[in-house]
Scaffold this active site. Structure first.
Site: not given
Length: 392
Positions: A149-151
């Site tokens: 998942l993106d940050k």
């Protein structure tokens, strides 16, 4: 199940292959369980017959099965292949790791990743999920990431507990059978309430691969996303459900910005227009709400992650009821076909066309034969081989 050592390490060793290693290559097994033994050593042992599987000679490329016994000679440790020692986690890190757990079993740990925590490390990134996985080891193999998942994206993140389950889950993610459902707040309201975005994506030049863009030339990687409007706050904003049918970097963020409705808080792709006025948080409003994926035991994992505080607060301020999103009938869009599926379809299609053409040729041949005039009877003619007339 981790390989079980049955004799001392300074003598001949025997390991029983666990269920998680069923079907893996022998050299891969060594990499998993005896990483200090180099590939060159494994190859030499195999050539000289020192490695045995159920008493028989084995090749590094051979695949092993659960229950088989691997005989490994003593020694072979390479100093440069010694297992890396990790810095022990602090009490705060262990507490963070435990606070993220939604559920766990023998094969998987499901986390609710908070926004602002990276999935993996990188330049200048020292706190990340991958660095916390030792907290879930429990004296067994170190768990493994199988997707990301993106940050700044929160929500469901699945971690595999064993090498075997990692291979199982990775195959489901790469084959697009895992279904991921996201919630997002977007600026404005899409004209079509339930739509499909089919726009190829490519890395934006000059960003070092840190930013993606829609490739108008059509030569980028295929990318498809389905969206559905759950509710709207006038024309100011809307709450949408998103399903990525392919797995491109930043796909949902780029796609929503491309149709003129950037995700609230996503300044990277929406610019200044991605922020709402008033007390709405400036953080990213993209959350992996639900994951549906097969389990190695034959069951189905179907799990939801609670919203982070800022997202839940924004829903309330805009007059949305969180229960409305979960009350929607689950409509899982058909995933985009992978390369192998496309190839198989094209092959079957070409075969069908050839079959139809053969049928057409046979029909034409049969029709021509039926319309041909039957030969007429003729008397003897003069010429070579014809009988000469008799004079009277």
């Amino acid at each position: 199940m981790t390989a079980r050592e049955e004799t001392a390490a300074d003598t001949v060793r025997q390991f029983t292959v666990g269920s998680d290693d069923d079907g893996v290559r022998l050299d891969r097994w060594f990499k998993r369980h005896l990483p200090q033994v180099g590939f060159a050593t494994v190859s030499r042992w195999a050539r000289t017959g020192q490695i045995r599987v159920d008493g028989k000679r084995a090749d590094p490329a051979d695949r092993i099965a659960a229950g088989q016994v691997i005989r490994v000679p003593p020694g072979g440790d390479s100093p440069d292949k010694a297992a890396r020692t990790r810095k022990p986690l602090t009490e705060e890190q262990i507490a963070l790791a435990e606070s993220m757990v939604i559920s766990k079993d023998r094969a998987a740990i499901v986390l609710n990743k908070p926004p602002g925590l990276a999935t993996q490390g990188g330049s200048g990134t020292f706190q990340h999920v991958d660095g916390l996985l030792d907290a879930y080891a429990d004296e067994g193999p170190r768990p493994r990431l199988v997707h990301r998942l993106d940050k700044d994206t929160s929500g469901v993140l699945l971690i595999a507990r064993t090498p075997g389950s990692a291979a199982f889950f990775s195959k489901r993610f790469s084959g697009r059978s895992a279904r991921k459902i996201y919630w997002a707040l977007v600026v404005g309201v899409p004209d079509i309430a339930d739509g499909m975005i089919d726009l190829p994506l490519a890395k934006q030049p000059g960003t070092g691969g840190e930013k993606m863009m829609v490739d108008k030339s059509g030569e980028g990687q295929p990318a498809r996303s389905r969206y559905r409007v759950i509710d709207r706050a006038g024309n100011r904003a809307s709450w949408v459900e998103l399903q990525p049918l392919t797995g491109r970097t930043h796909q949902l963020r780029v796609h929503m910005a491309a149709i003129g409705h950037p995700i609230v808080g996503d300044g990277k792709y929406g610019g200044p227009d991605a922020f709402l006025s008033g007390s709405i948080s400036r953080k990213m409003h993209l959350h992996a709400r639900r994951l549906i994926i097969d389990h190695p035991d034959g069951d189905l994992i179907d799990v939801r992650a609670e919203l982070p505080e800022h997202f839940a607060a924004s829903l309330e301020q805009l007059g949305f009821d969180e229960a409305d999103g979960d009350a929607l009938e689950v409509v899982l869009a058909k995933p985009a076909p992978d390369k192998e599926t496309k190839k198989a379809f094209a092959k079957a299609h070409a075969k069908q066309i050839r079959k139809e053409r053969r049928g057409e040729r046979r029909s034409r041949a049969t029709g021509a034969a039926s319309t041909r005039k039957p030969p007429t009877k003729r008397g003897p003619t003069k010429g070579k081989g014809s009988p000469k007339p008799v004079k009277k």
